[in-house]
Design a protein around this motif. Sequence first.
Motif, PDB file in Angstrom:
ATOM      1  N   GLY A  85     -15.170  -7.103  -5.311  1.00 34.74           N
ATOM      2  CA  GLY A  85     -14.710  -8.272  -4.435  1.00 34.74           C
ATOM      3  C   GLY A  85     -14.972  -8.538  -3.464  1.00 34.74           C
ATOM      4  N   GLY A  86     -15.925  -7.194  -2.931  1.00 30.53           N
ATOM      5  CA  GLY A  86     -16.051  -6.697  -1.869  1.00 30.53           C
ATOM      6  C   GLY A  86     -16.166  -4.878  -1.091  1.00 30.53           C
ATOM      7  N   ALA A  87     -16.782  -4.764  -0.393  1.00 30.75           N
ATOM      8  CA  ALA A  87     -16.727  -3.111  -0.331  1.00 30.75           C
ATOM      9  C   ALA A  87     -15.033  -3.422   1.596  1.00 30.75           C
ATOM     10  CB  ALA A  87     -17.534  -2.342   1.174  1.00 30.75           C
ATOM     11  N   VAL A  88     -14.529  -2.207   0.896  1.00 29.02           N
ATOM     12  CA  VAL A  88     -14.018  -1.576   1.993  1.00 29.02           C
ATOM     13  C   VAL A  88     -14.363  -0.238   2.323  1.00 29.02           C
ATOM     14  CG1 VAL A  88     -11.320  -1.007   0.713  1.00 29.02           C
ATOM     15  CG2 VAL A  88     -11.854  -2.157  -0.063  1.00 29.02           C
ATOM     16  N   LEU A  89     -13.079  -0.519   3.061  1.00 31.32           N
ATOM     17  CA  LEU A  89     -13.672   1.089   4.542  1.00 31.32           C
ATOM     18  C   LEU A  89     -12.286   1.951   4.505  1.00 31.32           C
ATOM     19  CD1 LEU A  89     -15.271   3.041   5.462  1.00 31.32           C
ATOM     20  CD2 LEU A  89     -14.975   2.072   7.604  1.00 31.32           C
ATOM     21  N   PHE A  90     -11.828   3.056   4.585  1.00 32.70           N
ATOM     22  CA  PHE A  90     -10.563   3.890   4.420  1.00 32.70           C
ATOM     23  C   PHE A  90     -10.584   4.131   6.153  1.00 32.70           C
ATOM     24  CE2 PHE A  90      -9.816   2.228  -0.066  1.00 32.70           C
ATOM     25  CZ  PHE A  90      -9.119   1.104   0.088  1.00 32.70           C
ATOM     26  N   ALA A  91      -9.612   3.373   6.680  1.00 35.22           N
ATOM     27  CA  ALA A  91     -10.122   4.730   7.715  1.00 35.22           C
ATOM     28  C   ALA A  91      -8.888   6.321   8.187  1.00 35.22           C
ATOM     29  CB  ALA A  91      -9.701   3.807   9.249  1.00 35.22           C
TER      30      ALA A  91
ATOM     31  N   GLY B  59       1.011  -0.995   0.027  1.00 37.86           N
ATOM     32  CA  GLY B  59      -0.037   0.033   0.263  1.00 37.86           C
ATOM     33  C   GLY B  59       0.508   1.059   0.127  1.00 37.86           C
ATOM     34  N   ARG B  60       0.649   2.224  -0.362  1.00 38.01           N
ATOM     35  CA  ARG B  60       1.275   3.050   0.216  1.00 38.01           C
ATOM     36  C   ARG B  60       0.932   4.692   0.993  1.00 38.01           C
ATOM     37  NH1 ARG B  60       4.606   4.359  -3.879  1.00 38.01           N
ATOM     38  NH2 ARG B  60       4.567   3.298  -5.407  1.00 38.01           N
ATOM     39  N   SER B  61       1.273   5.084   1.985  1.00 39.55           N
ATOM     40  CA  SER B  61       0.616   6.691   2.759  1.00 39.55           C
ATOM     41  C   SER B  61      -0.365   7.952   2.155  1.00 39.55           C
ATOM     42  CB  SER B  61       1.629   6.805   3.485  1.00 39.55           C
ATOM     43  OG  SER B  61       2.993   7.970   2.572  1.00 39.55           O
TER      44      SER B  61
ATOM     45  N   VAL C  17      -9.222  -0.726   6.188  1.00 40.50           N
ATOM     46  CA  VAL C  17      -8.201  -0.378   5.750  1.00 40.50           C
ATOM     47  C   VAL C  17      -7.790   0.015   7.218  1.00 40.50           C
ATOM     48  CG1 VAL C  17      -6.277   0.494   4.151  1.00 40.50           C
ATOM     49  CG2 VAL C  17      -8.094  -0.418   3.554  1.00 40.50           C
ATOM     50  N   LEU C  18      -6.551  -0.348   8.054  1.00 35.80           N
ATOM     51  CA  LEU C  18      -7.056   0.435   9.123  1.00 35.80           C
ATOM     52  C   LEU C  18      -5.853   1.324   8.935  1.00 35.80           C
ATOM     53  CD1 LEU C  18      -6.095  -2.611  11.890  1.00 35.80           C
ATOM     54  CD2 LEU C  18      -8.057  -1.227  11.810  1.00 35.80           C
TER      55      LEU C  18
ATOM     56  N   PRO D 155      -1.451   7.017   7.778  1.00 34.80           N
ATOM     57  CA  PRO D 155      -2.804   7.653   7.506  1.00 34.80           C
ATOM     58  C   PRO D 155      -2.623   6.502   5.848  1.00 34.80           C
ATOM     59  CG  PRO D 155      -2.492   9.619   8.398  1.00 34.80           C
ATOM     60  CD  PRO D 155      -1.788   9.163   8.832  1.00 34.80           C
ATOM     61  N   SER D 156      -3.200   5.785   5.521  1.00 35.30           N
ATOM     62  CA  SER D 156      -3.192   5.452   3.947  1.00 35.30           C
ATOM     63  C   SER D 156      -3.135   6.293   2.852  1.00 35.30           C
ATOM     64  CB  SER D 156      -4.071   3.763   3.544  1.00 35.30           C
ATOM     65  OG  SER D 156      -3.569   2.798   4.375  1.00 35.30           O
ATOM     66  N   ALA D 157      -3.074   6.127   1.441  1.00 35.39           N
ATOM     67  CA  ALA D 157      -3.628   6.666   0.351  1.00 35.39           C
ATOM     68  C   ALA D 157      -5.335   6.123   0.312  1.00 35.39           C
ATOM     69  CB  ALA D 157      -3.110   6.108  -0.832  1.00 35.39           C
TER      70      ALA D 157
END
Length: 188
Positions: free
Chosen positions: A132-138, A80-82, A106-107, A147-149
């Motif tokens: 492929g399913g839902a994603v939640l970017f915290a 992943g990327r920050s 995504v924590l 923080p993730s991108a």
Amino acid sequence: MRRIPLLPTLVVLVAAAIMLRLGLWQLERLHQKEAMIAGYRAAQADRTLRPWPRGGAAPASYSRVALDCPAASATRAEAGRSGVGVAGWAHVASCPTPGGAPLRLVLGWSLRSEPVAWPGGPVRGTYVAREGGAVLFADPPLAGLQPSARPDPRDLPNNHLAYAVQWFAFAAVALVIYAIALRKRLRG
């Protein structure tokens, strides 16, 4: 004088018509995709935090949601990327949703791939529905991570114009090749 062969001519014309229709279909898809991306960008620009589940229905993609994850799975690290674009590890957990399907959560991001502990609890972030399913970017990140991108709807591929041009070119090439072959046959 030779005659124009009926069956080969019919086959080429039908094939060219199909290719033209596929090109027009790709142009329709282009406009649909542009409208979808515009809707996602509007949802992303709306910073209203919506509680989920609200009647069990999934939120709009790229909207901000708040939910309570009663029990998270063990985390795993994925490439992943920050938030500032540095390559590293996105730490992902799974959380049950009202519909029963697990939500990928995504924590946050770190340079280290070792699992982090996060038992569950309140989460805020950007919701994205994917095949492929839902994603939640915290947002803010959880478990002491960075923080993730953030997901961006502009990153969605929209190559329907290229596909349309390709189908139109296939039709044109088929017609030109057949015209050349027909001309040779009629002259010969």
